[in-house]
Design a protein around this motif. Structure first.
Motif, short mmCIF file in Angstrom:
data_model
loop_
_atom_site.label_atom_id
_atom_site.label_comp_id
_atom_site.label_asym_id
_atom_site.label_seq_id
_atom_site.Cartn_x
_atom_site.Cartn_y
_atom_site.Cartn_z
N CYS A 161 6.62 11.59 -0.24
CA CYS A 161 5.63 11.38 -1.29
C CYS A 161 6.24 11.52 -2.68
CB CYS A 161 4.47 12.36 -1.12
SG CYS A 161 3.12 12.09 -2.30
N GLN A 162 7.07 12.53 -2.86
CA GLN A 162 7.67 12.76 -4.18
C GLN A 162 8.58 11.60 -4.59
OE1 GLN A 162 9.85 16.43 -4.49
NE2 GLN A 162 10.48 16.05 -6.61
N ASP A 163 9.44 11.15 -3.68
CA ASP A 163 10.33 10.03 -3.99
C ASP A 163 9.56 8.75 -4.25
OD1 ASP A 163 12.54 11.60 -3.83
OD2 ASP A 163 13.14 10.96 -1.80
N ALA A 164 8.47 8.54 -3.51
CA ALA A 164 7.66 7.34 -3.70
C ALA A 164 7.08 7.30 -5.12
CB ALA A 164 6.52 7.29 -2.67
N LYS A 165 6.68 8.46 -5.63
CA LYS A 165 6.14 8.52 -6.99
C LYS A 165 7.23 8.30 -8.04
CE LYS A 165 2.38 11.76 -5.90
NZ LYS A 165 1.86 13.14 -6.16
N MET A 166 8.43 8.77 -7.73
CA MET A 166 9.51 8.68 -8.71
C MET A 166 10.19 7.30 -8.73
SD MET A 166 11.49 12.34 -8.56
CE MET A 166 12.55 11.81 -9.91
N CYS A 167 10.07 6.55 -7.65
CA CYS A 167 10.84 5.31 -7.54
C CYS A 167 10.45 4.27 -8.59
CB CYS A 167 10.72 4.72 -6.14
SG CYS A 167 9.14 3.92 -5.78
N ILE A 168 9.23 4.39 -9.16
CA ILE A 168 8.80 3.40 -10.15
C ILE A 168 9.10 3.85 -11.58
CG2 ILE A 168 6.98 2.46 -8.69
CD1 ILE A 168 4.99 4.13 -10.41
N LEU A 169 9.76 5.00 -11.72
CA LEU A 169 10.14 5.47 -13.05
C LEU A 169 11.42 4.81 -13.48
CD1 LEU A 169 9.40 9.31 -12.70
CD2 LEU A 169 7.91 7.52 -13.63
N ARG A 170 11.52 4.55 -14.78
CA ARG A 170 12.71 3.89 -15.31
C ARG A 170 13.94 4.78 -15.14
NH1 ARG A 170 14.08 3.51 -20.76
NH2 ARG A 170 12.10 4.54 -21.21
N HIS A 171 15.03 4.14 -14.65
CA HIS A 171 16.32 4.79 -14.42
C HIS A 171 16.23 5.94 -13.42
CE1 HIS A 171 17.77 2.23 -17.51
NE2 HIS A 171 17.17 2.86 -18.49
N ALA A 172 15.29 5.83 -12.47
CA ALA A 172 15.21 6.78 -11.37
C ALA A 172 15.84 6.13 -10.15
CB ALA A 172 13.77 7.17 -11.08
N THR A 173 16.87 6.75 -9.58
CA THR A 173 17.58 6.15 -8.45
C THR A 173 18.18 7.23 -7.56
OG1 THR A 173 19.38 4.63 -7.82
CG2 THR A 173 19.71 5.94 -9.80
N SER A 174 18.36 6.88 -6.29
CA SER A 174 19.02 7.78 -5.35
C SER A 174 20.46 7.34 -5.10
CB SER A 174 18.26 7.80 -4.02
OG SER A 174 18.25 6.49 -3.44
N LYS A 175 20.90 6.26 -5.77
CA LYS A 175 22.19 5.65 -5.46
C LYS A 175 23.36 6.34 -6.18
CE LYS A 175 19.38 2.79 -3.51
NZ LYS A 175 19.13 1.44 -3.98
N ILE B 6 -2.50 4.56 -10.00
CA ILE B 6 -3.94 4.67 -10.20
C ILE B 6 -4.65 5.24 -8.97
CG2 ILE B 6 -3.98 2.79 -11.87
CD1 ILE B 6 -5.06 0.97 -9.67
N LYS B 7 -3.97 5.26 -7.82
CA LYS B 7 -4.58 5.82 -6.62
C LYS B 7 -3.49 6.26 -5.65
CE LYS B 7 -8.06 4.86 -3.06
NZ LYS B 7 -9.01 3.86 -2.50
N GLU B 8 -3.69 7.43 -5.06
CA GLU B 8 -2.74 7.96 -4.08
C GLU B 8 -3.50 8.39 -2.83
OE1 GLU B 8 0.01 11.95 -3.46
OE2 GLU B 8 -0.49 11.31 -5.51
N SER B 9 -2.96 8.04 -1.67
CA SER B 9 -3.59 8.42 -0.40
C SER B 9 -2.53 8.47 0.68
CB SER B 9 -4.70 7.43 -0.03
OG SER B 9 -4.18 6.12 0.10
#
Length: 560
Positions: free
Chosen positions: A64-78, A129-132
């Motif tokens: 859940c945490q990574d899913a929220k962060m993935c759409i942030l600018r310059h957020a990457t796991s690479k 706008i919505k999380e489930s």
């Protein structure tokens, strides 16, 4: 007054560089799926991707945490630090793509890691706008709707849905060639366009590029130190007039790299016609510190840290592969396509048009012919005119077809129509540009997946050259993928290919030679064929005398 831009504005500016069209979205999402270790990737599009893009994979997924962060600018796991830029092994690393996509579309993300509950996020304008929670196996699904809905100026300049679909077809096909171990499926408007079944490179090449690409090719498998090059090289006789048959993968990343392309050509040496391009598919596995992929936002171009080493090694690999023929698999026998002929109108083949021109008395006369060269006497010229009949006919037909390109060309109906099998990308190009192709005199009908029935052909063409003509047109049209306002250039490209395949004439009567010469003089560029080769050479009295004088001098020198 100077002020700091808002995050929304910054993301939309970044989106202009990274996301040019729905095809860019597909590329970025598929690359993320590959980086997640997926073994099966499904791409679904509607309306060329402007209405819907859905990319599903069975990769590692996100919590859940990574899913929220993935759409942030310059957020990457690479990557995590600057030094990592010199050792990049993943497809993505900038952390720009998802933030850019989220800022100009409506997104639904469903993702789950192995053994963990799934997360579902709805995103608009880059905001959740919505999380489930959701139930799904490990992996991720990105659903992109209403692309460019909040930037109508960008949407206005998008190409047609058919043109965008063809671009997406090519991207998925190229991705499948970069990772033959991964299964790919592409569904366009509910129709299954691509579905890979093979798991090996040779089988994947034949499956996606067609048997003609693989037939007669040379297998390449070359190792030197930490470098490993492998793939296939087209036979020197199987060349094209553009580079659309060249596929280069550097550490499984599809790239364009002119030094490597030139090195491949150098490896062919004198086996190639100077104006033709070889076809090849090459994978280069090299240490990541020898390649700089941080050059362009779309990561299509790379820099080589030891360019001379790459050039020499690639050239040597190509020379070695061409020296010893290694079969890459037998080409299977022809399997006829089942067609309902009751729905096909049969027409008798008509006689092809001949060049016609009203001649005046006392004009140019034909002296004779040697091969394709016709020797003529022109009363207005003191000497001999040598005409290359093939080049002259090429020029005449090219300009005639180009002048009438906005009209339906003359056709000759076929008594027995025949079928042409194409690759998925070639099929997409024919469907996208079918109207333009048929203006040349074709009548084509889709009768199956990537199969077309040819019911009529241009009056100037020979039936045995039609399949190659259609394939060359489909490959030539790929040059316009991602381009705008190409209608005029597109028709010129089609006419150029069609004229090249025109039925040839070996012997000319005096009347036919005079007609061809007069038609040539009416052309806008009568001195050269469309490829730039001369059509006529004028030898005046002095030039002929100098030729004989030169031979006499050579003979005298030989006697001494």
């Amino acid at each position: 007054m100077i002020h700091v831009l808002s995050d929304e504005t910054i993301n939309q500016i970044a989106a202009g560089e990274v996301i040019e069209s729905p095809a860019s979205v597909v590329k970025e999402l598929v690359e993320n799926a590959l980086d997640a270790g997926s073994r099966k990737i499904t791409v679904e599009i509607t309306g060329g991707g402007l209405k819907l893009i859905r990319v599903s994979d069975d990769g590692s997924g996100m919590n859940c945490q990574d899913a929220k962060m993935c759409i942030l600018r310059h957020a990457t796991s690479k990557i995590s630090k600057a030094q990592d830029l010199f050792h990049i092994v993943s497809k993505g690393f900038r952390g720009e793509a998802l933030a850019s996509i989220a800022s100009i579309s409506k997104i639904v993300v469903c993702t789950a890691k192995e053994g963990e509950p799934g997360t579902r996020l709805e995103i608009e304008k880059g905001l959740i706008i919505k999380e489930s929670s959701c139930a799904r196996m490990h992996g991720t699904t990105f659903e992109i709707r209403s692309l460019f809905y909040n930037v109508p100026a960008r949407k206005k300049f998008q190409k047609t849905a058919a043109a965008i679909s063809a671009e997406i077809f090519r991207i998925v096909m190229v991705m499948s060639l970069s990772h033959p171990e991964v299964q790919f499926e592409l569904i366009s408007n509910g129709r299954k366009a691509i579905k890979t079944l093979s798991s090996g490179l040779e089988e994947r090449i034949e499956e996606q590029l067609g048997k003609e690409f693989a037939q007669g090719s040379f297998a390449l498998d070359f190792k030197q130190g930490s470098m490993h090059f492998y793939g296939v090289l087209g036979a020197p006789t199987n060349t094209r007039n553009n580079k659309m048959g060249q596929y280069l993968f550097l550490n499984k990343r599809a790239v364009t790299c002119e030094p490597i392309t030139e090195a491949v050509r150098d490896g062919y040496a004198t086996r190639l016609d100077g104006k033709r391009h070889p076809i090849f598919l090459l994978h280069l596995d090299v240490p990541s510190d020898l390649v700089d992929v941080n050059v362009h936002p779309q990561k299509l171009q790379v820099r080589l840290r030891k360019e001379d080493l790459f050039r020499d090694t690639v050239k040597e690999a190509v020379k070695s592969a061409l020296a010893v023929k290694t079969p890459i698999g037998e080409v299977s026998t022809f399997e006829p396509v089942e067609v309902n002929f009751e729905e096909v109108s049969l027409r008798f083949q008509e006689t092809a048009e001949e060049l016609e021109f009203e001649l005046e008395e006392g004009e140019i006369e034909m002296m004779g012919q040697s091969g394709r060269f016709v020797f003529l006497i022109d009363p207005s010229f003191d000497g001999v005119v040598v005409m290359d009949a093939h080049a002259a006919r090429y020029r005449v037909l090219f300009e005639d077809l180009l002048e009438k390109s906005d009209q339906k060309g003359n056709s000759q109906g076929l008594l027995i129509p025949f079928c042409v099998d194409l690759t998925p990308v070639e099929s997409a190009m024919v469907l996208t540009h079918q109207e333009a192709i048929e203006r040349l005199g074709f009548s084509l009908k889709a009768v199956g997946k990537d199969t077309f029935m040819v019911e009529a052909i241009p009056s100037f063409a020979e039936e045995n050259a039609i399949k190659m003509m259609i394939v060359d047109m489909a490959n030539g049209l790929q040059e316009f993928i991602g381009k705008y306002d190409y209608e005029k250039e597109r028709q010129k490209k089609l006419v150029l290919i069609a004229a090249r395949f025109a039925s040839s004439k070996n012997m000319y009567s005096k009347e036919e030679a005079r007609q061809l010469f007069h038609r040539l003089q009416q052309c806008q560029s009568p001195l050269h064929c469309p490829k730039g080769n001369p059509t006529t050479v004028y030898l005046n009295h002095d030039a002929i005398e100098n030729l004989f004088a030169a031979h006499q001098e050579t003979a005298k020198s030989a006697k001494k």
